[in-house]
Design an enzyme around this catalytic site. Sequence first.
Site, PDB file in Angstrom:
ATOM      1  CE  LYS A  61      77.260  32.512  61.375  1.00  0.00           C
ATOM      2  NZ  LYS A  61      78.173  33.073  62.416  1.00  0.00           N
ATOM      3  N   GLY A  78      69.328  35.685  67.622  1.00  0.00           N
ATOM      4  CA  GLY A  78      70.142  36.887  67.554  1.00  0.00           C
ATOM      5  C   GLY A  78      69.301  38.141  67.602  1.00  0.00           C
ATOM      6  CB  SER A  79      70.164  41.610  66.758  1.00  0.00           C
ATOM      7  OG  SER A  79      70.460  41.570  65.369  1.00  0.00           O
ATOM      8  N   GLY A  94      67.691  39.218  62.462  1.00  0.00           N
ATOM      9  CA  GLY A  94      66.604  38.260  62.280  1.00  0.00           C
ATOM     10  C   GLY A  94      65.692  38.631  61.128  1.00  0.00           C
ATOM     11  CD  GLU A 135      65.385  33.652  71.610  1.00  0.00           C
ATOM     12  OE1 GLU A 135      65.174  34.866  71.809  1.00  0.00           O
ATOM     13  OE2 GLU A 135      66.379  33.043  72.029  1.00  0.00           O
ATOM     14  CB  CYS A 176      66.870  36.981  74.255  1.00  0.00           C
ATOM     15  SG  CYS A 176      66.654  35.237  74.614  1.00  0.00           S
ATOM     16  CD  GLU A 202      67.743  42.237  73.272  1.00  0.00           C
ATOM     17  OE1 GLU A 202      67.529  41.194  73.913  1.00  0.00           O
ATOM     18  OE2 GLU A 202      67.761  42.273  72.026  1.00  0.00           O
TER      19      GLU A 202
END
Length: 495
Positions: free
Chosen positions: A188, A241-242, A246, A265, A299, A397
């Site tokens: 996806k 992703g975030s 996650g 990750e 990231c 972040e």
Amino acid sequence: MTLASIANKLPFDVSQTFIGGKWVAPSSSATSKVVNPDTGEDIATVPECTATDVDRAVQAAHTAFYDGPWINEFSGAQRRDAMLALAAAIEEHRKNIELIESINTGKPIVDVRGELDDTIDLFRHFAGYADKVEGRHISSQANANLQAYTTKEPVGVVGFINAFNYPICLLAWKVAPALAAGCTVVFKPGPQTPLTTQYFAYLLEQTKLFPPGVFNVVLGGVEAGQALVEHDLVDKVGFTGSVATGKNVIRSTASTRMVRMASVELGGKSPGVVMPDADLDKTARLVVMGCMSNAGMNCNALTRLWVHRSIYDEFLPKLKAAAEALKLDTPQLEHTEMGPLIDRRQYERVLEYIRIGKEEDGASVLTGGEPALGRGFWIQPTLFYNVDPKARIATEEIFGPVLSVLQPFDNLDDVIETERKSEFGLAASIFSHNHRDITKFTRRLRCGTIWVNTHNPLYSFLPFGGFRNSGFGREMGYESFDGYLVSKAIIDDLS
């Protein structure tokens, strides 16, 4: 420039998705718009897949793995050759892919070329592992009549949820080692950037070397992603992703009937340290690119900078000049060095953090801090200085072109101690020629990647991943390939 101007170069129908080796219409009529971040204009309409579509894709991948030839009949050499053919197909179509990726993401075309180089290299690199899956023979420790050995086998069906910031390159990070290991895939893409994933599926189909169901695509947002991570026939989940999402992914892998493996990750707030002996002119440019590359939507972006007190006042003007020298322009122009944010939501998020830095954190703006170019989702490269290390802009972040130059430091040990308490542990860098300082920094800091006198370069043969809230598992390198294999012990009684 709009995607309509290159529509004749799209050899697939963007209104369909790829499941079970065929282009199919999703079960729902729901769609979403794909936007050009440079202008804010719609460039394509793509389908939103539902849980029904996800189930169809997972069933296809499950059948391909357990009943198809990919793992049951194909040799490692055949998988290798299929992946090399796919790499060649990507190379043949790279100009189309580069243009689509640049328009869809807003990336400078020069950067996209480098990402296509990496994508092709990743498939070739991991193709080399496909025929080198090895086990061990273990001599009997307890009984002379026993023969014991291990085999390595693919984990099975892998469900991937990709981020929007590096669509084709992150696809290669994930899919190449999984296919080399013999897994089947349901992928996806980020909902903002689906187009090069669809193009990849088309090229994989055109090789005619991958059995139906080995690679499947589901498009959409939260519903499709949740259905994928919760599906009992998915054996492993890979996510980029975030942190918040996650953590939900990790919970989901254990919340249904079957416990699944996961590799995630997640976020980062990567620190850089400038020591007194650094080459300040060179370092200023490296720091700015370490933060502003991909408009800061990395990231591992260098967003938290420590500068030694003895050079602080000398270094800030050099940093400011380097940031202001960055060329912001139409992403498809050769001289463009930084592009826009990916969409309005991210644009507004970054502007809000800039407001927080100015009004709540009490930080000083060295340069930038405003929208740019008067269109799309552009924001000036923004530098704050004299930032409290505990300020929000220094610890959270932002995922945009914002660098916090922290209050000056005197002792490297204090910097290391502070950074070891960070919730993140993805990456860091040090700019110095002092071997003692470099060794201390690289040994004591708990980060997945540490650069010395540079920031950002990544390679197919080296693992990438983090500690703590930056996730677990590794992308790239042998470690990534091994993550899609599981060991099986065979014990043979010879008596």
